[in-house]
Design a protein around this motif. Structure first.
Motif, PDB file in Angstrom:
ATOM      1  N   CYS A 290       0.844  -1.191   0.000  1.00 51.03           N
ATOM      2  CA  CYS A 290       0.000   0.000   0.000  1.00 51.03           C
ATOM      3  C   CYS A 290       0.881   1.243   0.000  1.00 51.03           C
ATOM      4  O   CYS A 290       2.076   1.195   0.315  1.00 51.03           O
ATOM      5  CB  CYS A 290      -0.917   0.014   1.216  1.00 51.03           C
ATOM      6  SG  CYS A 290      -2.209  -1.234   1.191  1.00 51.03           S
ATOM      7  N   ILE A 291       0.272   2.386  -0.327  1.00 50.06           N
ATOM      8  CA  ILE A 291       0.968   3.670  -0.326  1.00 50.06           C
ATOM      9  C   ILE A 291      -0.031   4.752   0.081  1.00 50.06           C
ATOM     10  O   ILE A 291      -1.228   4.651  -0.221  1.00 50.06           O
ATOM     11  CB  ILE A 291       1.571   3.975  -1.726  1.00 50.06           C
ATOM     12  CG1 ILE A 291       2.539   5.148  -1.671  1.00 50.06           C
ATOM     13  CG2 ILE A 291       0.471   4.213  -2.752  1.00 50.06           C
ATOM     14  CD1 ILE A 291       3.871   4.809  -1.055  1.00 50.06           C
ATOM     15  N   MET A 292       0.430   5.747   0.799  1.00 47.78           N
ATOM     16  CA  MET A 292      -0.435   6.857   1.166  1.00 47.78           C
ATOM     17  C   MET A 292      -0.557   7.830   0.002  1.00 47.78           C
ATOM     18  O   MET A 292       0.449   8.282  -0.543  1.00 47.78           O
ATOM     19  CB  MET A 292       0.117   7.589   2.388  1.00 47.78           C
ATOM     20  CG  MET A 292       0.313   6.741   3.634  1.00 47.78           C
ATOM     21  SD  MET A 292      -1.170   5.926   4.246  1.00 47.78           S
ATOM     22  CE  MET A 292      -2.177   7.331   4.759  1.00 47.78           C
ATOM     23  N   ASP A 293      -1.777   8.132  -0.392  1.00 43.52           N
ATOM     24  CA  ASP A 293      -2.015   9.190  -1.377  1.00 43.52           C
ATOM     25  C   ASP A 293      -2.181  10.545  -0.706  1.00 43.52           C
ATOM     26  O   ASP A 293      -2.050  11.585  -1.342  1.00 43.52           O
ATOM     27  CB  ASP A 293      -3.251   8.865  -2.214  1.00 43.52           C
ATOM     28  CG  ASP A 293      -2.982   7.764  -3.239  1.00 43.52           C
ATOM     29  OD1 ASP A 293      -1.808   7.488  -3.527  1.00 43.52           O
ATOM     30  OD2 ASP A 293      -3.965   7.179  -3.736  1.00 43.52           O
ATOM     31  N   ASP A 294      -2.505  10.513   0.575  1.00 44.68           N
ATOM     32  CA  ASP A 294      -2.564  11.714   1.401  1.00 44.68           C
ATOM     33  C   ASP A 294      -2.005  11.299   2.762  1.00 44.68           C
ATOM     34  O   ASP A 294      -2.535  10.388   3.411  1.00 44.68           O
ATOM     35  CB  ASP A 294      -4.012  12.207   1.528  1.00 44.68           C
ATOM     36  CG  ASP A 294      -4.099  13.593   2.144  1.00 44.68           C
ATOM     37  OD1 ASP A 294      -3.144  14.013   2.827  1.00 44.68           O
ATOM     38  OD2 ASP A 294      -5.134  14.256   1.948  1.00 44.68           O
ATOM     39  N   ALA A 295      -0.918  11.928   3.184  1.00 43.88           N
ATOM     40  CA  ALA A 295      -0.231  11.508   4.408  1.00 43.88           C
ATOM     41  C   ALA A 295      -1.124  11.665   5.624  1.00 43.88           C
ATOM     42  O   ALA A 295      -1.826  12.677   5.777  1.00 43.88           O
ATOM     43  CB  ALA A 295       1.042  12.314   4.587  1.00 43.88           C
ATOM     44  N   ASP A 296      -1.111  10.673   6.505  1.00 46.46           N
ATOM     45  CA  ASP A 296      -1.836  10.770   7.770  1.00 46.46           C
ATOM     46  C   ASP A 296      -1.101  11.724   8.714  1.00 46.46           C
ATOM     47  O   ASP A 296       0.129  11.808   8.689  1.00 46.46           O
ATOM     48  CB  ASP A 296      -1.930   9.388   8.418  1.00 46.46           C
ATOM     49  CG  ASP A 296      -3.343   8.837   8.437  1.00 46.46           C
ATOM     50  OD1 ASP A 296      -4.281   9.568   8.055  1.00 46.46           O
ATOM     51  OD2 ASP A 296      -3.536   7.674   8.846  1.00 46.46           O
ATOM     52  N   PRO A 297      -1.818  12.427   9.588  1.00 47.95           N
ATOM     53  CA  PRO A 297      -1.146  13.303  10.563  1.00 47.95           C
ATOM     54  C   PRO A 297      -0.346  12.512  11.590  1.00 47.95           C
ATOM     55  O   PRO A 297       0.617  13.020  12.164  1.00 47.95           O
ATOM     56  CB  PRO A 297      -2.307  14.059  11.210  1.00 47.95           C
ATOM     57  CG  PRO A 297      -3.494  13.193  10.994  1.00 47.95           C
ATOM     58  CD  PRO A 297      -3.271  12.516   9.687  1.00 47.95           C
ATOM     59  N   ALA A 298      -0.750  11.268  11.838  1.00 44.38           N
ATOM     60  CA  ALA A 298      -0.024  10.342  12.712  1.00 44.38           C
ATOM     61  C   ALA A 298      -0.339   8.938  12.237  1.00 44.38           C
ATOM     62  O   ALA A 298      -1.374   8.703  11.599  1.00 44.38           O
ATOM     63  CB  ALA A 298      -0.433  10.527  14.167  1.00 44.38           C
ATOM     64  N   GLN A 299       0.548   7.996  12.541  1.00 44.57           N
ATOM     65  CA  GLN A 299       0.315   6.628  12.105  1.00 44.57           C
ATOM     66  C   GLN A 299      -0.948   6.066  12.764  1.00 44.57           C
ATOM     67  O   GLN A 299      -1.160   6.215  13.962  1.00 44.57           O
ATOM     68  CB  GLN A 299       1.506   5.745  12.441  1.00 44.57           C
ATOM     69  CG  GLN A 299       2.724   5.999  11.551  1.00 44.57           C
ATOM     70  CD  GLN A 299       3.833   4.996  11.801  1.00 44.57           C
ATOM     71  OE1 GLN A 299       4.240   4.783  12.942  1.00 44.57           O
ATOM     72  NE2 GLN A 299       4.312   4.370  10.740  1.00 44.57           N
ATOM     73  N   ALA A 300      -1.770   5.425  11.950  1.00 47.78           N
ATOM     74  CA  ALA A 300      -3.016   4.839  12.434  1.00 47.78           C
ATOM     75  C   ALA A 300      -2.979   3.323  12.267  1.00 47.78           C
ATOM     76  O   ALA A 300      -2.368   2.792  11.337  1.00 47.78           O
ATOM     77  CB  ALA A 300      -4.207   5.427  11.680  1.00 47.78           C
ATOM     78  N   PHE A 301      -3.652   2.644  13.171  1.00 51.09           N
ATOM     79  CA  PHE A 301      -3.735   1.180  13.190  1.00 51.09           C
ATOM     80  C   PHE A 301      -4.850   0.720  12.246  1.00 51.09           C
ATOM     81  O   PHE A 301      -5.986   1.190  12.340  1.00 51.09           O
ATOM     82  CB  PHE A 301      -4.011   0.716  14.615  1.00 51.09           C
ATOM     83  CG  PHE A 301      -4.170  -0.767  14.792  1.00 51.09           C
ATOM     84  CD1 PHE A 301      -3.070  -1.603  14.794  1.00 51.09           C
ATOM     85  CD2 PHE A 301      -5.434  -1.321  14.984  1.00 51.09           C
ATOM     86  CE1 PHE A 301      -3.223  -2.973  14.986  1.00 51.09           C
ATOM     87  CE2 PHE A 301      -5.590  -2.684  15.186  1.00 51.09           C
ATOM     88  CZ  PHE A 301      -4.478  -3.522  15.184  1.00 51.09           C
TER      89      PHE A 301
END
Length: 451
Positions: A382-393
């Motif tokens: 997987c890859i982030m298309d929009d970065a999360d503000p913090a890592q999520a489970f």
């Protein structure tokens, strides 16, 4: 394909009683359907303030069931409902806790499935589905269990086979099927493969709370978790997974309180991998999941868009993200956010057709998107298309074909191998060779033993 999977979506319509909704383009006859929805109506990516009308449905050729919940936006006090239905695959509730829209499964078709309107839908909702089929998927069974009256082991029988994986859902409602609903919006989804490989998500909103009281819970130490109507970030019932049994499965209830109903879908045949990942705070880091032992034909992703919960403790804000893929070009996700601690209810929903995870911020905007980058021989990336503000489970369930085991090579197909000693001469001195031949005289190995 031995295990067939398809991710897609359809609109429920608002057709008259008895009319049908035909879903085509699946590419095979489904044996099992898993559905989820948030209340969004669009067939394109969308996000915004809106009341949530969410649910999870399971169906096979025999049964169609669903768990549902809602929460109304812009109310001065919490206004929410929850329920379960044993004769519908898609359902919605009104604010008073009554079913106001029902779609039942009419048939599983050569290229999809057909739903029938049992109660006219109040909105033309967009519903995502994961269809499963193929020769490897040999058995499925759908039913319900009741939260135990006391803690300890609870064996479920009558499934008819030993499952490979079991999914659980609940609308947090006691009472007998086929349908039961009331106020207070709680929803749950869990899955289990073994006593050490199980996950659960649940979330909810307190009914009639003057200040919004919402929470969610997502963890890897159980397969069932339920919240009380007075949320308070409290988990008041939990069950861990004990074993897959010859005719069902066994749970261990660690907390009990209200004899609530839990729907389940048991599957046998094919390959399954249940695992978890962390989203990333950039759009360049690959999220590589491997060790499956097969190349997945599909995977489903579930998250509350926060850090992993502490056991038996919810986290503030009711958050949901449920998505799936069957290829890098076929995926979809729906998400909800019901904010905690606000004076009036602030509810946001989102739908995406090119992602598998959505994180919504309190300004009702996207703050995290995850997509499938590649389907690999032993997992996926997987890859982030929009970065999360913090890592999520995020926990996931991957589906795939049964791996083909190459046959054990045979030394000969001409007959039975027979060892024999044969004399030979080299420079006048006798020696012996050990010949391995078949009973038809074909030499397949030779070892010179010396004089």
């Amino acid at each position: 394909m031995a295990f067939s999977s398809k991710v897609g979506s359809f609109s429920t319509g608002t057709g008259i009683l008895g009319s049908t909704v035909a879903v085509t383009g699946v590419g095979f006859t489904p044996k099992v359907l898993i559905l989820w929805w948030s209340g969004r109506t669009e067939s394109v990516d969308a996000i915004g303030r809106a009341s949530l009308y969410r649910g999870i449905g399971f169906a096979n050729s025999v049964e169609a069931v669903c768990s549902v919940g809602n929460s109304i936006d812009a109310q001065t006090a919490g206004d929410s409902s929850r329920g379960i239905h044993g004769n519908a695959l898609v359902a919605t509730l009104d604010a008073a806790g009554a079913f106001d829209g029902l779609l039942d499964l009419q048939s599983l078709d050569a290229d999809g499935f057909t739903l029938v309107v049992d109660n006219v839908m109040p909105r033309d909702q967009r519903v995502h589905y994961l269809a499963l089929g193929g020769t490897d998927l040999t058995n499925s069974f759908i039913s319900a269990i009741t939260e135990a009256a006391v803690t300890g082991n609870q064996a479920t029988t009558g499934v008819g086979f030993q499952p490979d994986v079991v999914l659980f859902s609940s609308g947090n409602q006691a009472g007998a099927l086929p349908n039961n609903a009331s106020t207070g919006g709680v929803l749950m989804l869990g899955a289990a493969k073994s006593s050490t490989n199980r996950y659960v998500w649940c979330a909810g909103t307190d009914e009639a709370s003057a200040t919004m009281d919402t929470a969610s819970y997502c963890i890897d130490d159980g397969c069932v978790a339920l919240m009380p109507n007075a949320i308070g970030a409290v988990i008041d019932a939990r069950a861990d997974f004990v074993s897959m049994d010859a005719d069902g499965f066994t749970l261990n209830w660690q907390e009990v309180i209200a004899l609530r109903r839990v729907l389940y879908l048991a599957l046998k045949g094919g390959s399954y991998h249940l695992g978890d990942l962390l989203t990333q705070t950039d759009i360049t880091t690959d999220i590589v999941e491997s060790g499956f032992g097969f190349s997945p034909t599909a995977a489903m992703f579930v998250s509350h868009c926060q850090t992993k919960s502490t056991s038996d403790t919810g986290q503030t804000n009711d958050r949901m993200s449920i998505g799936a893929f069957d290829s890098i070009s076929s995926r979809g996700v729906q998400a909800t956010l019901d904010e905690n601690g606000t004076a009036d209810s602030e509810v946001t929903t989102a739908i995406e057709f090119d992602e598998v995870y959505v994180n919504i911020d309190t300004a009702s905007a996207i703050q995290g998107l995850m997509d499938i980058k590649s389907v690999d021989s032993d997992g996926f990336t997987c890859i982030m298309d929009d970065a999360d503000p913090a890592q999520a489970f995020v926990w996931y369930l991957a589906f795939g074909s049964t791996p083909v085991v190459p046959p054990t090579p045979s030394p000969s197909t001409a007959g039975t191998a027979i060892p024999t000693f044969r004399p030979t001469f080299s420079g006048g001195e006798p020696a012996y060779e050990l010949w391995l031949t078949t009973d038809t005289g074909v030499r397949i190995a030779q070892l010179t033993t010396g004089t």
